[in-house]
Design a protein around this motif. Structure first.
Motif, PDB file in Angstrom:
ATOM      1  N   LEU A  21       0.823  -1.208   0.000  1.00 23.40           N
ATOM      2  CA  LEU A  21       0.000   0.000   0.000  1.00 23.40           C
ATOM      3  C   LEU A  21       0.864   1.268   0.000  1.00 23.40           C
ATOM      4  CD1 LEU A  21      -2.757  -1.097   2.571  1.00 23.40           C
ATOM      5  CD2 LEU A  21      -3.039  -0.802   0.091  1.00 23.40           C
ATOM      6  N   ILE A  22       1.936   1.235   0.803  1.00 28.33           N
ATOM      7  CA  ILE A  22       2.833   2.413   0.839  1.00 28.33           C
ATOM      8  C   ILE A  22       3.522   2.611  -0.498  1.00 28.33           C
ATOM      9  CG2 ILE A  22       4.914   3.346   1.908  1.00 28.33           C
ATOM     10  CD1 ILE A  22       4.052   1.915   4.490  1.00 28.33           C
ATOM     11  N   ALA A  23       3.914   1.473  -1.149  1.00 30.35           N
ATOM     12  CA  ALA A  23       4.553   1.581  -2.459  1.00 30.35           C
ATOM     13  C   ALA A  23       3.587   2.142  -3.486  1.00 30.35           C
ATOM     14  CB  ALA A  23       5.065   0.210  -2.900  1.00 30.35           C
ATOM     15  N   LEU A  24       2.322   1.716  -3.404  1.00 32.60           N
ATOM     16  CA  LEU A  24       1.319   2.244  -4.323  1.00 32.60           C
ATOM     17  C   LEU A  24       1.163   3.755  -4.145  1.00 32.60           C
ATOM     18  CD1 LEU A  24      -0.884   1.724  -6.439  1.00 32.60           C
ATOM     19  CD2 LEU A  24      -2.476   1.268  -4.553  1.00 32.60           C
ATOM     20  N   ILE A  25       1.102   4.189  -2.877  1.00 27.79           N
ATOM     21  CA  ILE A  25       1.003   5.632  -2.612  1.00 27.79           C
ATOM     22  C   ILE A  25       2.226   6.366  -3.157  1.00 27.79           C
ATOM     23  CG2 ILE A  25       0.910   7.376  -0.789  1.00 27.79           C
ATOM     24  CD1 ILE A  25      -0.613   5.318   0.905  1.00 27.79           C
ATOM     25  N   SER A  26       3.425   5.801  -2.921  1.00 27.65           N
ATOM     26  CA  SER A  26       4.662   6.452  -3.351  1.00 27.65           C
ATOM     27  C   SER A  26       4.734   6.566  -4.863  1.00 27.65           C
ATOM     28  CB  SER A  26       5.868   5.670  -2.822  1.00 27.65           C
ATOM     29  OG  SER A  26       5.856   5.608  -1.421  1.00 27.65           O
ATOM     30  N   ILE A  27       4.370   5.466  -5.582  1.00 22.64           N
ATOM     31  CA  ILE A  27       4.444   5.490  -7.053  1.00 22.64           C
ATOM     32  C   ILE A  27       3.476   6.525  -7.611  1.00 22.64           C
ATOM     33  CG2 ILE A  27       3.977   4.137  -9.132  1.00 22.64           C
ATOM     34  CD1 ILE A  27       4.944   1.663  -7.533  1.00 22.64           C
ATOM     35  N   TYR A  28       2.246   6.492  -7.102  1.00 25.00           N
ATOM     36  CA  TYR A  28       1.261   7.446  -7.604  1.00 25.00           C
ATOM     37  C   TYR A  28       1.679   8.887  -7.289  1.00 25.00           C
ATOM     38  CZ  TYR A  28      -3.223   9.661  -8.547  1.00 25.00           C
ATOM     39  OH  TYR A  28      -4.201  10.476  -9.030  1.00 25.00           O
ATOM     40  N   ALA A  29       2.156   9.087  -6.040  1.00 26.93           N
ATOM     41  CA  ALA A  29       2.571  10.442  -5.644  1.00 26.93           C
ATOM     42  C   ALA A  29       3.774  10.907  -6.465  1.00 26.93           C
ATOM     43  CB  ALA A  29       2.904  10.467  -4.155  1.00 26.93           C
ATOM     44  N   THR A  30       4.728   9.995  -6.710  1.00 32.41           N
ATOM     45  CA  THR A  30       5.915  10.375  -7.486  1.00 32.41           C
ATOM     46  C   THR A  30       5.534  10.772  -8.903  1.00 32.41           C
ATOM     47  OG1 THR A  30       7.258   8.848  -6.186  1.00 32.41           O
ATOM     48  CG2 THR A  30       8.163   9.586  -8.275  1.00 32.41           C
ATOM     49  N   TYR A  31       4.635   9.963  -9.520  1.00 32.37           N
ATOM     50  CA  TYR A  31       4.223  10.268 -10.891  1.00 32.37           C
ATOM     51  C   TYR A  31       3.510  11.620 -10.951  1.00 32.37           C
ATOM     52  CZ  TYR A  31       1.456  10.141 -15.168  1.00 32.37           C
ATOM     53  OH  TYR A  31       0.871  10.460 -16.356  1.00 32.37           O
TER      54      TYR A  31
END
Length: 660
Positions: A21-31
């Protein structure tokens, strides 16, 4: 159902879920943030371009204001400020040409840059024309106008003085037209209108007519000469005024047709660039804001999901682990109660052993206290020896100073003896000089004898003269008086010479007597002083011998005191070493007591809890590996061997402590 899975699997599954879940948040936020950063950078570049255009526009406004001030005042300060603001404007324009690359904006800025150069060139032309205008006014018109006025005033005053009223009247009319012409010239400086030029031309023509009429009526040669000079100056004045009109018209044409056109054009171009940037910003800003809001909403939703999942997993694991740990904790508490009962029974034995160790420590402390007192006494002896050595060294120094003083006294006595010998020599030299004075006095006495002989011869000549005067009778009376006076003078000279002889004889006797007495007294004094000096030198030598003996005695005393001090220092070091050794023994006894107590307790504790720890280890392994799993035989054997080895090691420590 979950009890079938191991604790390792459960923990890994939970962490993998949270990390996903944290990785999903990070990827979306980074993009989204990278996209937003790119758009924000573009928006920032447009804002910087807009600010740069505003700076060009504001500096150009200051340039135009300085041009306006210069046209009004013709001040060098305005030219300087124009150059400063124009340089800033040019630099900002060059920067804008580099930073603003969009085609339509770049084209407008290039045209604006060219207009700036034209604006500067035309302003420089205006500056040159203004300088030429000022030169004509100050060096030509003002000087020639005043000069015509002065010469015409002179014609007017001289004509009035000579009662030429017609010439005075015509000169007054010409003066009126001249003053009006100069007045309209001054008004033309301010208004630059054509009406002022026409009035100046009209008044100058009227002035020329008045001068022609005046020329016909003038008879005085001096006034006619002044009038011709006025005509010459008037032609130069009229020509210079026409040049001035041409210069001002040219300047005004540049201002109205060039500067007043280029200035608004430059401002309009810059404003067009700013409006173009603003229109793009008005479209780009809301889109950037919507994108940012969307990204924030998605990130918040995913974060809430992750937070809820994490809380659920945490609650589940805390509940599950707390029940299992409560069971383990109950077993540990029961073991602790048993351990306390065993510990109480062992405390009695430990107290007895501790009491014996305390008695041993007390004896060692008494021994240490006695040795400490001895150490203090040795330290006092060492200190007294050092103080004695210091006093002895000071006494030695005083004796050395006394020896130096004796040597100084002996040297001063030698100096006195040498000074006495020198004094005797000086007295002998003085006596020889006095003997020379006596010889001089003797020679004076001899000269006095010669004077007596001269006096005798003078008396004889006076007597002969008196005899000859008597023979001459009346004719020799005057000569007889002279001979008588000469005889009296000779008698007086003889008496004076006799007195001088007596004085010289008395002086010689007195000087010789004084010299002999002085010589005898000084010799006696010098002899006594020599005897006293010899006795003083002898006494100083005896003092020096005694002081040398005292110094030798001080050296011997110092050596003895140093030996005593050294022995006391060694004794003090020995006593300190003994004290340290006793202190270490006391500390060792205390440490042995503590180690014995701890080792005994640990041995009993390990022996009594070995079996219970084995049971708790089985329960812990079941918790970690899952229900239905048991400890393999090899693992159980390793745990039992570790427990027994620890028990034997602690028992060995206890045995060694008891032996110590």
């Amino acid at each position: 159902m979950l009890n079938r899975f191991s604790l390792k699997f459960k923990v890994y599954s939970s962490f993998i879920t949270m990390i996903s879940l944290i990785a999903l948040i990070s990827i979306y936020a980074t993009y989204n943030f990278s996209t937003l950063a790119s758009e924000f950078f573009t928006y920032r570049e447009m804002a910087m371009d807009s600010n740069l255009s505003s700076e060009v526009q504001s500096n150009m406004l200051m340039v135009r204001m300085n041009v306006k001030d210069f046209i009004i005042s013709s001040s060098e300060k305005d030219i300087k400020q124009f150059n400063e603001y124009f340089d800033v404007t040019t630099k900002k324009m060059d920067q804008a040409l580099v930073d603003i690359q969009k085609t339509n904006r770049a084209t407008i800025l290039q045209a604006t840059s060219q207009n700036l150069k034209e604006y500067q060139n035309h302003f420089n032309e205006v500056v040159g024309l203004m300088k030429e205008r000022n030169r004509l006014v100050t060096e030509k018109l003002n000087i020639n106008g005043k000069l015509m006025e002065e010469k015409l005033s002179r014609i007017l005053f001289t004509a009035r003085r000579d009662r030429d009223m017609v010439a005075a009247y015509n000169a007054g009319i010409a003066m009126r037209n001249l003053l009006l012409a100069r007045l309209y010239v001054t008004r033309f400086f301010d208004t630059n209108d054509r009406d002022s030029v026409n009035k100046v031309v009209h008044e100058l023509r009227e002035f020329e007519k008045d001068i022609s009429v005046l020329e016909k009526n003038l008879q005085n040669s001096e006034r006619r000469k002044l009038l011709r000079q006025i005509l010459t100056i008037e032609k130069s004045y009229s020509s210079d005024f026409q040049k001035l009109v041409t210069i001002i018209n040219k300047r005004n044409n540049i201002i109205t047709e060039k500067l007043d056109v280029l200035g608004p054009r430059i401002a309009s171009n810059i404003e067009e660039v700013k409006l173009d940037i603003k229109s793009v910003q008005d479209k780009f800003g809301p889109r950037l804001k919507d994108h940012l809001t969307e990204a924030k909403t998605v990130i918040v939703i995913i974060s809430i999901i992750a937070l809820i999942t994490g809380i659920a997993l945490a609650v589940f694991f805390v509940s599950y682990l707390s029940k299992t740990i409560a069971i383990i904790n109950e077993g540990i508490q029961n073991s602790s109660k048993d351990l306390n009962s065993v510990s109480n029974s062992l405390n009695d034995s430990a107290n007895k052993l501790s009491s014996a160790n305390q008695q041993q420590s007390a004896a060692l402390q008494e021994t240490s206290s006695s040795i400490h007192e001895i150490s203090c006494m040795v330290a006092n002896n060492t200190q007294n020896a050092q103080e004695t050595a210091s006093l002895s060294e000071e006494s030695k120094n005083f004796a050395n100073e006394g020896k130096d003083s004796v040597n100084t006294v002996r040297n001063r006595m030698d100096d006195i003896q040498s000074n006495n010998e020198e004094l005797v020599k000086n007295i002998e030299n003085s006596n020889r000089e006095i003997e020379g004075l006596i010889d001089v006095i003797n020679r004076i006495a001899e000269k006095t004898t010669v004077i007596n002989d001269i006096v005798f011869q003078t008396k004889l000549l006076s007597f002969n003269a008196s005899v000859e005067a008597a023979r001459a009778g009346e004719h020799g009376d005057g000569f007889a008086v002279v001979a008588h006076e000469v005889g009296q003078l000779a008698a007086m000279s003889g008496e004076a010479a006799e007195e001088i002889s007596q004085l010289l004889s008395g002086s010689i006797t007195q000087v010789r007597s004084t010299v002999d007495k002085s010589k005898e007294m000084i010799l006696r004094s010098v002899e006594k002083g020599k005897i006293s000096v010899d006795e003083g030198v002898k006494a100083a030598q005896e003092c020096e011998v005694i002081l040398n003996d005292i110094l030798n005695s001080f050296d011997n005393v110092n050596q003895s005191v140093k030996q005593i001090s050294s022995s006391s220092t060694e004794q003090s070091q020995g006593v300190n070493e003994i004290t340290s050794a006793v202190t270490q023994l006391s500390q060792s006894a205390n440490e042995n007591s503590i180690v014995t107590q701890e080792a005994y307790n640990k041995a009993q504790e390990v022996n009594s809890l070995a079996s219970r720890l084995h049971e708790l280890s089985q329960l812990t392994v079941k918790l970690i590996e899952g229900e239905g799993k048991i400890i393999p035989g090899k693992i159980k054997q390793v745990i039992d061997e570790d427990i027994l080895a620890e028990s034997e090691r602690v028992s060995e420590v206890f045995s060694k402590s008891e032996a110590a």
